[in-house]
Each structure stands twice: as C-alpha cells, then as structure tokens.
Motif scaffolding. Structure first.
Motif, PDB file in Angstrom:
ATOM      1  N   ARG A 354      49.892  43.823  47.446  1.00 64.00           N
ATOM      2  CA  ARG A 354      48.899  45.261  46.405  1.00 64.00           C
ATOM      3  C   ARG A 354      47.371  44.832  46.912  1.00 64.00           C
ATOM      4  NH1 ARG A 354      52.199  46.029  41.569  1.00 64.00           N
ATOM      5  NH2 ARG A 354      54.049  46.089  42.034  1.00 64.00           N
ATOM      6  N   PRO A 355      46.940  46.380  46.791  1.00 63.82           N
ATOM      7  CA  PRO A 355      45.629  46.527  46.393  1.00 63.82           C
ATOM      8  C   PRO A 355      44.823  45.838  45.358  1.00 63.82           C
ATOM      9  CG  PRO A 355      46.703  48.769  46.448  1.00 63.82           C
ATOM     10  CD  PRO A 355      47.905  47.424  46.282  1.00 63.82           C
ATOM     11  N   LEU A 356      43.904  44.584  45.419  1.00 62.49           N
ATOM     12  CA  LEU A 356      43.690  43.959  43.723  1.00 62.49           C
ATOM     13  C   LEU A 356      42.323  43.426  44.736  1.00 62.49           C
ATOM     14  CD1 LEU A 356      46.452  41.780  42.453  1.00 62.49           C
ATOM     15  CD2 LEU A 356      45.138  43.828  42.107  1.00 62.49           C
ATOM     16  N   PRO A 357      41.508  43.527  43.729  1.00 61.31           N
ATOM     17  CA  PRO A 357      39.828  42.966  44.097  1.00 61.31           C
ATOM     18  C   PRO A 357      39.600  41.001  44.206  1.00 61.31           C
ATOM     19  CG  PRO A 357      39.985  43.298  41.516  1.00 61.31           C
ATOM     20  CD  PRO A 357      41.069  43.867  42.573  1.00 61.31           C
ATOM     21  N   ALA A 358      38.734  41.114  44.618  1.00 58.06           N
ATOM     22  CA  ALA A 358      39.275  39.591  44.746  1.00 58.06           C
ATOM     23  C   ALA A 358      38.817  38.708  43.564  1.00 58.06           C
ATOM     24  CB  ALA A 358      37.511  38.874  45.994  1.00 58.06           C
ATOM     25  N   MET A 359      40.141  37.835  43.550  1.00 60.02           N
ATOM     26  CA  MET A 359      39.914  37.111  41.876  1.00 60.02           C
ATOM     27  C   MET A 359      39.371  35.955  41.870  1.00 60.02           C
ATOM     28  SD  MET A 359      42.739  39.413  39.869  1.00 60.02           S
ATOM     29  CE  MET A 359      42.660  38.611  38.522  1.00 60.02           C
ATOM     30  N   GLU A 360      39.429  35.312  41.191  1.00 59.60           N
ATOM     31  CA  GLU A 360      39.103  33.737  41.303  1.00 59.60           C
ATOM     32  C   GLU A 360      39.972  32.888  40.153  1.00 59.60           C
ATOM     33  OE1 GLU A 360      37.756  33.014  43.570  1.00 59.60           O
ATOM     34  OE2 GLU A 360      36.844  35.053  44.316  1.00 59.60           O
ATOM     35  N   GLN A 361      39.968  32.032  40.299  1.00 61.91           N
ATOM     36  CA  GLN A 361      41.242  31.180  39.343  1.00 61.91           C
ATOM     37  C   GLN A 361      40.054  30.896  37.959  1.00 61.91           C
ATOM     38  OE1 GLN A 361      41.274  26.279  40.745  1.00 61.91           O
ATOM     39  NE2 GLN A 361      41.329  25.592  38.713  1.00 61.91           N
ATOM     40  N   GLY A 362      41.372  31.268  37.256  1.00 55.66           N
ATOM     41  CA  GLY A 362      40.948  31.974  35.906  1.00 55.66           C
ATOM     42  C   GLY A 362      40.813  32.974  35.506  1.00 55.66           C
ATOM     43  N   ASP A 363      40.787  33.983  35.883  1.00 54.80           N
ATOM     44  CA  ASP A 363      40.856  35.670  35.948  1.00 54.80           C
ATOM     45  C   ASP A 363      41.702  36.197  35.234  1.00 54.80           C
ATOM     46  OD1 ASP A 363      38.223  35.731  37.087  1.00 54.80           O
ATOM     47  OD2 ASP A 363      38.538  36.374  38.618  1.00 54.80           O
ATOM     48  N   LEU A 364      42.204  37.544  34.749  1.00 59.43           N
ATOM     49  CA  LEU A 364      42.955  37.481  33.716  1.00 59.43           C
ATOM     50  C   LEU A 364      43.390  38.581  34.301  1.00 59.43           C
ATOM     51  CD1 LEU A 364      41.716  37.030  29.991  1.00 59.43           C
ATOM     52  CD2 LEU A 364      43.598  36.259  31.482  1.00 59.43           C
ATOM     53  N   LEU A 365      44.639  38.811  34.867  1.00 61.64           N
ATOM     54  CA  LEU A 365      45.104  40.566  35.537  1.00 61.64           C
ATOM     55  C   LEU A 365      46.202  40.766  34.429  1.00 61.64           C
ATOM     56  CD1 LEU A 365      45.512  41.430  38.427  1.00 61.64           C
ATOM     57  CD2 LEU A 365      47.834  39.951  38.687  1.00 61.64           C
ATOM     58  N   ILE A 366      46.513  42.528  34.228  1.00 62.29           N
ATOM     59  CA  ILE A 366      47.740  42.561  33.160  1.00 62.29           C
ATOM     60  C   ILE A 366      48.594  43.697  34.054  1.00 62.29           C
ATOM     61  CG2 ILE A 366      45.723  42.939  31.608  1.00 62.29           C
ATOM     62  CD1 ILE A 366      46.072  45.922  32.640  1.00 62.29           C
ATOM     63  N   MET A 367      49.184  43.407  34.019  1.00 61.04           N
ATOM     64  CA  MET A 367      51.172  44.208  34.394  1.00 61.04           C
ATOM     65  C   MET A 367      50.812  44.708  33.433  1.00 61.04           C
ATOM     66  SD  MET A 367      53.233  41.053  36.058  1.00 61.04           S
ATOM     67  CE  MET A 367      51.926  40.300  36.922  1.00 61.04           C
ATOM     68  N   ARG A 368      50.987  46.476  33.899  1.00 62.75           N
ATOM     69  CA  ARG A 368      51.604  47.559  33.276  1.00 62.75           C
ATOM     70  C   ARG A 368      52.672  47.744  32.401  1.00 62.75           C
ATOM     71  NH1 ARG A 368      47.546  51.051  31.490  1.00 62.75           N
ATOM     72  NH2 ARG A 368      44.556  50.841  32.618  1.00 62.75           N
ATOM     73  N   THR A 369      52.805  48.846  31.907  1.00 62.39           N
ATOM     74  CA  THR A 369      54.398  49.128  32.017  1.00 62.39           C
ATOM     75  C   THR A 369      55.337  48.250  31.377  1.00 62.39           C
ATOM     76  OG1 THR A 369      53.501  50.871  33.072  1.00 62.39           O
ATOM     77  CG2 THR A 369      56.499  51.239  32.484  1.00 62.39           C
ATOM     78  N   ALA A 370      55.176  47.747  30.749  1.00 68.27           N
ATOM     79  CA  ALA A 370      56.301  46.113  30.997  1.00 68.27           C
ATOM     80  C   ALA A 370      56.326  46.368  29.048  1.00 68.27           C
ATOM     81  CB  ALA A 370      55.141  44.865  30.323  1.00 68.27           C
TER      82      ALA A 370
END
Length: 426
Positions: A354-370
């Motif tokens: 999946r094309p995602l920006p650089a993220m670091e430990q502790g960052d939050l991510l959402i999964m849509r349409t859930a």
C-alpha cells in the motif's frame, strides 16, 4: 460522503480529532459518525419516498445498540437473524411491527421470542422451520405472520462467501418448490402467510442481478395470488454495495427506480434491508504503528490491530483504504508497505504494498469503511480482548462499547475440580 476528514493536518470524526479519542481510550478502537449514519439512512429512505416501503436496517452489519438507536430515531425498522439481535433491537427501542426475523437456523427459543414480541414477520427458510413455527404458535395460542424466503437461483456476481441466491446455497426455498410450500403453509394452524422474501447476496455493485431476481419474484407473486394467497408484504432483502476502493457504486435513487419498475405495481409493503450501505463508510478502525520492520524485500508496518479485530481482509481478501491520522507534511513519495497485525498467522495482513507516507512507531493509522462487518465479526483469537466502539456526534463523543479486559475472558472459564490443587503442572 462520510464525516472523517482532515482539519489542520489532523483526521477528525465530525468535529472531534481522532487523536484525542485515541489518547483517552487507547488503540485499537472503532469509531462511528452519527452524521454519516443519518445521512446514509436518509439518502436511502428518501429514494423510496412515495413508495409503500419499510427500511429495515440489517443489524448484522453493525449491531451496536447506539447505532441501532440512531437509525431507529430516523424511522428505521430492523432486519435481524438471531435472538440476540432481537434483544438488541428491543433494547434500542425499535417497535415490534418494524422487525423482520430472517435466518436459516432459528432455534425454538428464537421463534418463541419473535412470536411473543409480535414482530412484523418471520422470513421462513425451510419446510421444517415452518412446521416448527406452527407447533409453537398453536401451543402459545398465537398466529405467526410468515413470508417464505424464495431462492430465485440468480448469480449475484459477488464473492462466493457472500452470495445467497443460487440453488446450491443454503438459504431459502428452491424456486420450483415455492408454490407447493405456500400451499402447505396455508393449511398449517397458527400460520398466516403475509408475504414473500428474497435476498440474493451482499456487496452488489451491479443492479442487473437485482433486476433478474425481482422480475422472477414479480411473476411468482402473481402466481401465488392466483393460488389464493394474500401476498401483501414483499421483502427484497439488502445487498447494495459500497465503494471500498473508491470506485463507482449504485446510487440509492437508481436502486429505488429499479424496484419501482420491477415490483412497484404489486401493491405490497416493500421491506428493504440495507446494512453495509448505511454503516460501512460511517466507521473507521483506528490503530497504532507498533514497529516499522524492514524485511528482505519489503517494508512492514506492524500495527496493534489484528485480524481478530477486523476479519474482512483475511476472510474475503477485502480492501480497506488506509490513511495516517496525522496528515503527512512531506513531499516525499509514499512508500509501498505491507500493513500487518501482531497475530501469529500469515493471514493477519490488512494490505500489501500500500502506498503510505513514512510513519514512525506510535503514529496512528485509520482503516476506512470499517463500520460494517467490522466489530460484529471480531473475536478473541490469541486471547486478545475485544476493542472499544466510539460514537461521535458533532463535537461530542462517547464510548458505546467498552474495551474488554483479558480478565473478562478468563472469568468466563472454570477449572475442573480434578485439575485443582497445589501440584505443579511442570
């Protein structure tokens, strides 16, 4: 449209930053938007304005009582498939005459509960169920309103695990046997035939299978009326799909026009069972990045949500769009990453490359349409306790299902007396 949007670089649910909720309740968690639930329900209900229709929300998509209550206050009825869902609907304040009870394996206790509640109708799926319901109704001095679920043998063209209208599927009465079963139903004591039911599958993105099924149903209604049956309710099921990947999907207005064209002249109460279409885009799963792991050939984002929290990707190879909660301020190209959970299964993968920006430990991510088939399908595999559900409305939010603790799971179990004692198992 949904109400999960970036503001000042932070993902909000309506007027609430998701990071604020995460700080309070921890991760992972499900979050639902009241405004999106209401908008989607209104769009569907308004499409049927002028038609004699009951919009019966399919609880199995999302059975949280706050969600049911939100939709009930807009005028929704419910379609349910278990005694537990019946209790949820009752506790959420749904009137009995707006409740439809489907399901291929209703137990005696469930049939009794529906009968005693005085629901609108049972969608009966087999002759043995019909006879059992007759016995129960007679014993309790009641009459059971019944629609027979007919299997029209129409291919919905969807994943094989969510198609329900083929003749080899377990659901409903075979098309060619329908008139015979209706004749038997008429002669059974305690049974009142009030309608006909059909449901061909889930996540349909093409209206043509609906057209084929509804035209067959229209012909069958005419034949049943010729046989002397009072077919006054017509349950068309649900199944209208939504765009998980951003592609096109049928509009409620187009679906309503098709219904009017195919069965609108039958002078029936039309029972419609949208579920995913209402709740899918109204919810997200919020998870936290545990580790960014560099593999031999790819990068892994290991998050704290597992496949037990969101089963759809491993069960159906389903797609959920993902975004960071904190909007990237970098112009760097997104990274192709595999987003995976902590469970000891290769199937515990939410998305590959999946094309995602650089993220670091502790960052939050959402999964849509859930918001549909997310929390309701969750389980406790690996002794992972259930995660919370949150409902937002404007600038307010509240936990509508608390986070379970491992102690809650262990409290359900007991040790046999022959295993108790001071002996060391080692």
């Amino acid at each position: 449209m949904d109400h999960f949007q970036y503001r000042d670089g932070q993902m909000h649910v309506e007027d609430v930053p998701l990071a604020t909720i995460a700080e309070s309740v921890g991760t992972p968690f499900y979050c639902y938007s009241s405004a999106t639930l209401e908008r989607h329900y209104d769009a569907f209900a308004d499409a049927f304005e002028g038609q004699n229709a009951l919009v019966a929300y399919a609880i199995k998509a999302n059975s949280n009582m706050a969600v049911i209550r939100t939709l009930g206050l807009r005028g929704a009825g419910v379609a349910l498939v278990s005694g537990g869902e019946l209790r949820r609907a009752q506790q959420a304040g749904i009137p009995a005459q707006k409740i439809v009870f489907s399901g291929v394996g209703k137990t005696e206790a469930e049939l009794i509960a529906g009968l005693d509640a005085g629901i609108l109708q049972f969608n009966v799926e087999s002759e043995p169920e019909l006879r059992k319901l007759s016995e129960i109704a007679v014993a309790r001095g009641k009459t059971a309103p019944v629609a027979i679920r007919v299997n029209p043998d129409v291919d919905a063209g969807v994943h094989h695990k969510i198609t329900t209208g083929l003749k080899e599927n377990k659901f409903g009465i075979e098309w060619t046997a329908a008139r015979e079963i209706y004749a038997k139903a008429r002669d059974l004591p305690g049974i009142e035939v009030v309608g006909l039911s059909v449901h061909i599958g889930s996540q349909l993105l093409d209206l043509e299978p609906f057209r084929k099924a509804f035209l067959k149903i229209s012909d069958l209604v005419a034949m049943l009326r010729q046989d002397g049956h009072d077919i006054r309710n017509l349950d068309l099921g649900g199944g209208l799909g939504i765009p998980y990947d951003g592609g096109p999907s049928p509009a409620p207005a187009d679906y309503a026009a098709l219904v009017k064209e195919t069965v609108g002249n039958l002078d029936c109460l039309l029972v419609l069972e949208p579920g995913r279409m209402i709740t899918g885009n109204a919810g997200v799963l919020v998870t936290r990045l545990l580790y960014r792991k560099e593999g031999a050939t790819r990068t892994f984002y290991v998050v704290d949500a597992g496949m037990n929290d969101l089963m759809r990707p491993t069960l159906y190879d389903a797609y959920h769009h993902m975004e960071p909660v904190r909007q990237s301020d970098s112009n760097a190209e997104p990274l192709p990453v595999d987003v995976v959970g902590p469970i000891c299964e290769t199937g515990d993968t939410f998305g590959k490359q999946r094309p995602l920006p650089a993220m670091e430990q502790g960052d939050l991510l959402i999964m849509r349409t859930a918001g549909a088939y997310g929390a309701v399908m969750a389980n406790t595999y690996n002794t992972r306790a259930g995660i919370p559900e949150v409902l937002a409305s404007g600038d307010r939010w509240t936990v509508v299902r608390r986070r379970m603790e491992v102690a809650d799971l262990l409290a359900l179990e007991s040790m046999p007396d022959w295993l108790e004692g001071d002996d060391d198992p080692a």
